[in-house]
Write a protein that holds these residues in place. Structure first.
Motif, PDB file in Angstrom:
ATOM      1  N   THR A  17       0.825  -1.213   0.000  1.00  0.00           N
ATOM      2  CA  THR A  17       0.000   0.000   0.000  1.00  0.00           C
ATOM      3  C   THR A  17       0.859   1.263   0.000  1.00  0.00           C
ATOM      4  N   ASP A  18       2.200   1.101   0.058  1.00  0.00           N
ATOM      5  CA  ASP A  18       3.101   2.256   0.068  1.00  0.00           C
ATOM      6  C   ASP A  18       3.583   2.636  -1.331  1.00  0.00           C
ATOM      7  N   TYR A  19       3.064   1.964  -2.361  1.00  0.00           N
ATOM      8  CA  TYR A  19       3.393   2.350  -3.734  1.00  0.00           C
ATOM      9  C   TYR A  19       2.509   3.535  -4.144  1.00  0.00           C
ATOM     10  N   SER A 223      -7.455  -5.733   1.492  1.00  0.00           N
ATOM     11  CA  SER A 223      -7.386  -6.666   2.625  1.00  0.00           C
ATOM     12  C   SER A 223      -6.156  -6.385   3.481  1.00  0.00           C
ATOM     13  N   ILE A 224      -5.028  -6.064   2.846  1.00  0.00           N
ATOM     14  CA  ILE A 224      -3.808  -5.722   3.579  1.00  0.00           C
ATOM     15  C   ILE A 224      -4.011  -4.449   4.383  1.00  0.00           C
ATOM     16  N   ALA A 225      -4.670  -3.455   3.779  1.00  0.00           N
ATOM     17  CA  ALA A 225      -4.941  -2.193   4.478  1.00  0.00           C
ATOM     18  C   ALA A 225      -5.849  -2.427   5.686  1.00  0.00           C
ATOM     19  N   LYS A 226      -6.867  -3.254   5.511  1.00  0.00           N
ATOM     20  CA  LYS A 226      -7.782  -3.568   6.611  1.00  0.00           C
ATOM     21  C   LYS A 226      -7.057  -4.314   7.724  1.00  0.00           C
ATOM     22  N   LEU A 227      -6.193  -5.258   7.355  1.00  0.00           N
ATOM     23  CA  LEU A 227      -5.429  -6.014   8.346  1.00  0.00           C
ATOM     24  C   LEU A 227      -4.510  -5.093   9.143  1.00  0.00           C
ATOM     25  N   THR A 228      -3.908  -4.123   8.469  1.00  0.00           N
ATOM     26  CA  THR A 228      -3.018  -3.179   9.155  1.00  0.00           C
ATOM     27  C   THR A 228      -3.778  -2.393  10.211  1.00  0.00           C
ATOM     28  N   GLU A 229      -4.947  -1.895   9.858  1.00  0.00           N
ATOM     29  CA  GLU A 229      -5.759  -1.129  10.807  1.00  0.00           C
ATOM     30  C   GLU A 229      -6.225  -2.005  11.967  1.00  0.00           C
ATOM     31  N   GLN A 230      -6.618  -3.227  11.678  1.00  0.00           N
ATOM     32  CA  GLN A 230      -7.040  -4.136  12.740  1.00  0.00           C
ATOM     33  C   GLN A 230      -5.897  -4.460  13.684  1.00  0.00           C
ATOM     34  N   THR A 231      -4.717  -4.674  13.130  1.00  0.00           N
ATOM     35  CA  THR A 231      -3.555  -4.987  13.951  1.00  0.00           C
ATOM     36  C   THR A 231      -3.194  -3.813  14.854  1.00  0.00           C
ATOM     37  N   LEU A 232      -3.335  -2.603  14.328  1.00  0.00           N
ATOM     38  CA  LEU A 232      -3.085  -1.420  15.146  1.00  0.00           C
ATOM     39  C   LEU A 232      -4.022  -1.376  16.350  1.00  0.00           C
ATOM     40  N   LYS A 245      -1.430 -13.650  18.819  1.00  0.00           N
ATOM     41  CA  LYS A 245      -2.326 -12.945  17.909  1.00  0.00           C
ATOM     42  C   LYS A 245      -1.525 -12.163  16.868  1.00  0.00           C
ATOM     43  N   LEU A 246      -0.396 -11.590  17.300  1.00  0.00           N
ATOM     44  CA  LEU A 246       0.466 -10.857  16.386  1.00  0.00           C
ATOM     45  C   LEU A 246       1.053 -11.795  15.335  1.00  0.00           C
ATOM     46  N   GLY A 247       1.479 -12.964  15.763  1.00  0.00           N
ATOM     47  CA  GLY A 247       2.022 -13.951  14.836  1.00  0.00           C
ATOM     48  C   GLY A 247       0.995 -14.427  13.828  1.00  0.00           C
ATOM     49  N   GLU A 248      -0.227 -14.639  14.305  1.00  0.00           N
ATOM     50  CA  GLU A 248      -1.293 -15.077  13.401  1.00  0.00           C
ATOM     51  C   GLU A 248      -1.618 -14.000  12.368  1.00  0.00           C
ATOM     52  N   ALA A 249      -1.568 -12.732  12.799  1.00  0.00           N
ATOM     53  CA  ALA A 249      -1.803 -11.624  11.867  1.00  0.00           C
ATOM     54  C   ALA A 249      -0.679 -11.549  10.822  1.00  0.00           C
ATOM     55  N   LEU A 250       0.557 -11.784  11.266  1.00  0.00           N
ATOM     56  CA  LEU A 250       1.688 -11.770  10.335  1.00  0.00           C
ATOM     57  C   LEU A 250       1.562 -12.896   9.310  1.00  0.00           C
ATOM     58  N   LYS A 251       1.039 -14.006   9.756  1.00  0.00           N
ATOM     59  CA  LYS A 251       0.818 -15.139   8.852  1.00  0.00           C
ATOM     60  C   LYS A 251      -0.185 -14.772   7.759  1.00  0.00           C
ATOM     61  N   ILE A 252      -1.241 -14.055   8.141  1.00  0.00           N
ATOM     62  CA  ILE A 252      -2.238 -13.600   7.169  1.00  0.00           C
ATOM     63  C   ILE A 252      -1.607 -12.593   6.205  1.00  0.00           C
ATOM     64  N   GLN A 253      -0.788 -11.672   6.750  1.00  0.00           N
ATOM     65  CA  GLN A 253      -0.098 -10.686   5.905  1.00  0.00           C
ATOM     66  C   GLN A 253       0.747 -11.389   4.841  1.00  0.00           C
ATOM     67  N   TRP A 254       1.455 -12.443   5.236  1.00  0.00           N
ATOM     68  CA  TRP A 254       2.297 -13.176   4.297  1.00  0.00           C
ATOM     69  C   TRP A 254       1.451 -13.839   3.203  1.00  0.00           C
ATOM     70  N   GLU A 255       0.331 -14.426   3.566  1.00  0.00           N
ATOM     71  CA  GLU A 255      -0.532 -15.069   2.578  1.00  0.00           C
ATOM     72  C   GLU A 255      -1.072 -14.051   1.574  1.00  0.00           C
TER      73      GLU A 255
END
Length: 334
Positions: A17-19, A223-232, A245-255
């Motif tokens: 999302t930083d492009y 979906s990545i943007a939504k995940l970032t906000e949820q993680t925050l 929970k942080l690890g599980e979120a990172l796993k989703i980010q990778w997928e």
């Protein structure tokens, strides 16, 4: 003589999302941190005793008379951008704690570090925001690389941050405040492994940008943007980090990241992740554009001995979070 030091970064969430091709239409944000591994630039005026004007030392050696003859794109374009052609000769020496092409933003860190050194040579104070924006301009508009904007920003500012890219081009950097105890736990539960696989990030980035332009990645980037906000809101803004929970979120980010380009992963990398989850990792992601380099895993301390034994063929790199950002660490007019 001037020495500048600039930290490498680890990106957790929001990559893609930083492009500008994305955030100028939709805005974007990332969660990242810089670490205590650095790029160094040693810069000094070159005495007039040589038949060349610029002496460069990085993984190659260059000795040339004109800026236009310099092969290193970041050095060449940064010198042009800073109008250094009328100055005397320069000697430029680069060194780093970690290898290039490995997913920790090394190219952008170099550009930030070198621009900072040039400003110091000209006795100019430069803000972190100006430094980040100049590095983005050099890489995207002068070198013509299809890079994002998070690496330059993280390297300039330093620290654990939520970085927001507004559609008008402005960048906001928000510190993620944590107690020293929580920061220590974040460091202790993070394992950074170097796979030894190196790749050209720009080649992968070009594929991602083309997919953005064709609207192929819209679903995944939203979906990545939504995940970032949820993680925050659900993890980083809490008083106590939930590392599982942080690890599980990172796993989703990778997928989600894997869906941005077919070049992000391969069978060898996929096998590493399968084994990592079997060995007790809560989650992980390949850092940078993809294709190789460093992988970050969140692994509880009780599982780390078994985990590191399983991955003993890879280099484990302990780290601490850096809060300094890019700095001039030595300055002498002599």
């Amino acid at each position: 003589m001037i020495i500048t030091r600039t930290p490498f970064r680890i990106s957790f969430f929001g990559g893609g999302t930083d492009y500008p091709e994305w955030f100028k239409n939709h805005s974007g944000s990332v969660i990242s941190t810089t670490i205590d591994k650095y790029c160094y630039i040693n810069l000094r005026n070159l005495p007039p005793f040589f038949n060349y004007k610029y002496r460069l030392r990085y993984f190659k050696k260059e000795e040339v008379k004109k800026i236009s003859e310099i092969k290193h794109p970041s050095i060449r374009e940064s010198l042009n951008f800073m109008n250094m052609g009328k100055n005397g000769g320069l000697e430029i020496v680069h060194s780093a704690d970690l290898p290039a092409l490995s997913g920790l933003g090394s190219s952008s860190t170099f550009t930030v570090c070198f621009l900072h050194a040039l400003h110091s040579l000209k006795n100019e104070n430069v803000s972190k925001t100006q430094l980040a924006m100049e590095a983005i301009h050099v890489e995207r508009n002068l070198i013509k690389e299809k890079v994002g904007s998070q690496d330059q920003t993280a390297a300039s500012f330093g620290g654990l941050n939520h970085i927001v890219f507004e559609n008008n081009g402005n960048i906001q950097v928000n510190d993620l405040i944590m107690s020293s105890e929580q920061l220590k736990l974040l460091e202790q539960n993070s394992l950074l492994l170097f796979t030894g696989l190196q790749r050209k990030a720009n080649q992968i980035a070009v594929d991602k940008v083309n997919n953005i332009k064709k609207n192929k990645n819209d679903k995944f980037l939203f979906s990545i943007a939504k995940l970032t906000e949820q993680t925050l809101s659900e993890i980083f803004y809490k008083k106590k980090l939930d590392f599982k929970k942080l690890g599980e979120a990172l796993k989703i980010q990778w997928e989600l990241k894997k869906k941005l380009s077919s070049k992000v992963t391969n069978n060898q990398i996929d096998e590493i992740f399968l084994e990592a989850y079997k060995s007790g990792a809560y989650g992980g992601k390949l850092l940078g554009a993809g294709g190789g380099g460093f992988i970050l895993f969140f692994v509880p301390k009780k599982n780390q001995k078994k985990f590191l034994k399983k991955f003993s063929k890879f280099l484990y790199v302990p780290f601490r979070i850096d809060n300094s950002g890019s700095q001039t660490v030595y300055f002498s007019k002599r």
